[in-house]
Design an enzyme around this catalytic site. Structure first.
Site, PDB file in Angstrom:
ATOM      1  NE  ARG A 166      14.528  44.235  -9.236  1.00 23.80           N
ATOM      2  CZ  ARG A 166      13.426  43.603  -8.830  1.00 23.80           C
ATOM      3  NH1 ARG A 166      12.437  44.294  -8.266  1.00 23.80           N
ATOM      4  NH2 ARG A 166      13.292  42.313  -8.990  1.00 23.80           N
ATOM      5  CD  GLU A 189      15.615  43.860  -3.055  1.00 22.68           C
ATOM      6  OE1 GLU A 189      16.599  44.225  -3.692  1.00 22.68           O
ATOM      7  OE2 GLU A 189      14.757  43.060  -3.495  1.00 22.68           O
TER       8      GLU A 189
END
Length: 802
Positions: free
Chosen positions: A320, A706
């Site tokens: 990621r 997030e």
């Protein structure tokens, strides 16, 4: 508009400002957490670890017998007691009872006592013989020793070397930055019981009950159907309870199976900080090219994460990170290499953003450092390089709704009166010698979905009772983020009933099986769609019963029951359109991107490096919000947590050669600085992006967990601007450490005052200076080079700190 994203014309509960479903319980102390169950459980035993005093050592002898001389000690758990697999990791690289300790604080065995004090005294009596082994504590040491673990992926597009050779400006540099302690209010906790048939019931503070169930089962040598895990609620998680709870739950369950009594395991704050994983720290080395207009043409970077002693989630975190180095910016030619350092520290793990913040920090640091060298204002340089619609990320996913980045940016520039405030900042700086201000804007583009495709599924169970009341159960867990609140709103909307008619049951593996972790900001997307699916099954049956008569809810439910119509349903959802080849780092790993923009104004004291946050303005894209009040709270909280990571929270390990080598020295709130009221912005304005419906997602909403954390880059970049204002001439490139503590800011101010250029990084990114790359091209003859370290600054290199 898809059926999933469309909202009904009436009876709509989503989109309303409703308080958190447990808010009153939280503030009155009535909310029940895992450890509160201890007082309700008869005959409970308490577990305490025997922890290693070495960062790396072989266990040559373990003598538990002295512990049994301590009054109240019932059992000492060792590897010999494990009936199944002695491993608590999904990668099978985390022995539950190790014969080689891999970090300072690694538990070699556990003592069960009638009281916690008895267990503690018993643990102190256990005798352990260690053979100390060499320990790698820093990323720099790991790179030098070539100590790596897991895969080493690369994201690549185009011809980076040719693009850099043709660039008008080429810069090189590096940055290393620390991890972050989760510091959830509730530490790791489990309570295990065994019934008369030997079946295990575990109450656990876990974000991933199904995986906790699986680990407990294989440690005990049981099938999953013999283990039930329940999560009432968590006092915070932030990713730290996605993987890390499993081993603690397994210890409690093992103790309960062996003694036949309930076993409680709760870590103290110091134990939690020294024994559990944190956000990955990273080292990044880069070369970047710009054309004459300041447009990015190429980026070549190597990111090395500090994985700690085992893999845990380090591989997907790194993946990621590589997929988020671009943030909101178009990179025509790019090569980003990744690798995971193996060090003798806690196994680092998921943390809000899951590698995304680390990847984005690299490009934001690059733009902040390069803007003055290009002679372009940082705000303009960023905006100039935004993605346009239909451009693709370096890994091949089209950036849908890229225009929202610009829309949010322009909305913020207007609403926060940025132009006028920039003039005010310039005027202030011209008239104040010893304090300076900085104002910065930064964007966020964050991909939503697990980057492991199989995890993008969810289940739900919805019951409608004869009186018309509704009970829902889903696979997501509540850690204070408001997921349950949103799910109640989704169910009420889908069924067309008032919120008061819906109740939500605790998350249990025997109600909804095979669930994914509540993580990746996907909890509302996945579980909300599964609940909606279950509710639609029920309403379809009720419509047949009603037959167009328009009966009130209670009446049609009652009639359905007497007509023997099923009034419950199991719902399911899987995210469509995802595909990902991890070997090529190519595909479409995300359902959509969440966007946001933040502006921060900071003031710095030139004598001390102390600073204050004068004002923060945020415009964030949550689609059509399911619960605006919850979303606003998540945006504010995520931003503050991000600011803590970037400016205050300074993890330190003892890297000396002394007996404490590898020990975490910041193991309590007394030595680890967290954001508090004094760090909150004096003015804090948060707005949701308007007209931001997201098709194909439950009721048109977007994830919010997030992405807001990365809005805090604006704070760090505003500190850079303020430090640069101390320079005698404009255009000074500030190299700012991360975290940018007051000490680090002081040294950046000192460098700016003297106008001292930082040394040039030699060699290509990821190549040690004494091992030059044979194929790395020389820098372009017309290039400038960014400083990688400030001379005389003892704090900018995290791993080199005392």
């Amino acid at each position: 508009m898809t059926t999933l994203s469309s909202r009904p014309d009436s009876g709509v509960s989503v989109g309303l400002d409703v308080p958190h479903e447990s808010a009153a319980l939280h503030v009155t102390g009535a909310a029940v957490y895992t450890d509160d169950l201890v007082q309700r459980t008869h005959g409970i035993l308490h577990a305490h670890p025997v922890c290693s005093t070495h960062a790396h050592a072989r266990v040559r002898g373990l003598r538990p017998e002295p512990a049994y001389d301590v009054p109240g000690v019932v059992r000492v758990l060792t590897a010999a007691d494990v009936p199944g697999v002695n491993d608590a990791g999904v990668k099978h690289d985390e022995p539950l009872f190790p014969d080689e300790v891999m970090f300072h604080g690694h538990a070699v065995c556990w003592v069960l006592g009638e009281s916690l004090e008895a267990a503690r005294r018993g643990a102190a009596a256990v005798e352990v013989d260690y053979e100390p082994l060499p320990a790698i504590v820093t990323v720099a040491e790991a790179i030098a020793a070539e100590s790596f673990q897991g895969g080493q992926p690369t994201v690549v597009r185009g011809d980076v070397e040719a693009a850099l050779a043709g660039a008008a400006h080429v810069f090189s540099g590096d940055i290393d930055f620390a991890g972050q302690e989760h510091f959830y209010l509730e530490t790791h906790c489990s309570l295990a019981l065994v019934d008369e048939a030997g079946q295990v019931f575990v109450q656990s503070s876990t974000q991933h009950p199904t995986e906790t169930q699986e680990i407990v089962a294989h440690v005990l040598g049981l099938d999953s159907h013999e283990v039930t895990v329940q999560c009432l609620r968590m006092g915070g998680g932030f990713g730290g309870k996605e993987m890390q709870p499993h081993g603690f739950a397994a210890i409690a369950a093992l103790g309960s199976r062996l003694t036949g009594r309930p076993v409680r395991l709760r870590l103290s704050r110091q134990q939690d900080m020294t024994m559990s994983g944190k956000r990955h720290g990273f080292d990044a080395r880069w070369r970047v090219g710009f054309d004459e207009a300041g447009l990015l043409v190429a980026l070549d970077a190597t990111l090395t994460s500090d994985g700690g002693w085992s893999l845990d989630l380090s591989e997907p975190v790194l993946a990621r990170a590589l997929c988020h180095v671009d943030n909101a910016y178009w990179l025509p030619d790019v090569r980003i290499n990744g690798r995971i350092a193996r060090t003798h520290k806690t196994s680092q793990t998921a943390f809000r953003g899951f590698g995304g913040p680390q990847g984005m920090l690299v490009i934001e640091d690059i733009l902040g450092r390069c803007a003055p060298l290009l002679g372009i204002e940082a705000r303009e340089l960023r905006r100039r390089n935004f993605y346009a619609d239909d451009q693709e990320t370096p890994y091949g996913q089209p950036v849908r709704h890229a225009s929202r980045i610009t829309a949010a940016w322009d909305q913020l520039v207007d609403s926060a009166d940025i132009a006028a405030r920039e003039a005010e900042v310039a005027s202030y700086n011209a008239s104040h010698e010893h304090t300076k201000r900085g104002l910065a804007l930064t964007p966020v583009k964050f991909g939503i979905s697990f980057n492991f495709t199989a995890f993008n599924q969810a289940g739900a169970l919805v019951h409608v009772y004869k009186d018309g009341s509704v009970l829902i159960n889903h696979g997501g867990t509540e850690m204070g983020q408001g997921l349950h609140t949103k799910m109640i709103q989704v169910a009420a909307t889908a069924l067309g009933v008032p919120l008061a008619r819906v109740r939500l049951a605790p998350t249990r593996t025997d109600k909804v099986p095979n669930t994914s972790a509540t993580a990746a900001s996907s909890g509302a997307d996945l579980n909300g769609a599964a609940i909606k699916n279950a509710c639609e099954q029920i309403t379809a049956r009720l419509h047949e019963v009603d037959a167009g008569r328009g009966l009130p809810w209670e009446e049609v439910v009652r009639e359905a029951y007497f007509s023997r119509v099923q009034l419950w349903a199991a719902g399911f959802y899987k995210t469509e359109g995802l595909h990902w080849d991890s070997s090529l780092m190519r595909g479409h790993p995300f359902k959509y991107f969440a966007y946001g923009v933040a502006a921060a104004e900071m003031e710095v004291d030139g004598f001390t490096g102390a600073y204050r946050t004068r004002r923060v303005d945020i415009v964030h894209d949550v689609g059509d919000s399911l619960s605006p009040l919850v979303d606003l709270g998540q945006i504010e909280g995520g931003f503050v947590q991000g600011a803590g990571w970037l400016t205050l929270e300074d993890l330190r390990w003892d890297s000396s050669s002394g007996p404490g080598r590898g020990r975490l020295t910041t193991q309590a709130a007394s030595t680890y600085k967290l954001p508090s009221f004094s760090e909150m912005p004096e003015v804090f304005n948060v707005s949701l992006l308007e007209e931001a419906h997201e098709d194909g997602v439950v009721y048109g909403s977007k994830a919010v967990g997030e992405p807001p954390l990365m809005l805090a880059f604006a704070v760090r970049e505003a500190l850079r601007e303020a430090c640069a204002a101390f320079a005698p001439e404009p255009g000074f490139s500030v190299d700012l450490a991360s975290p940018a503590t007051p000490e680090a800011v002081f040294w950046a101010v000192q460098a700016a005052r003297t106008g001292a250029p930082a040394p040039v990084t030699e060699g290509a990114p990821g190549v040690e200076p004494d091992q030059p790359s044979s194929d790395a091209p020389a820098l372009h003859p017309h290039s400038e080079q960014v400083a990688s370290r400030v001379p005389g600054n003892p704090v900018t290199g995290h791993e080199a700190r005392p």
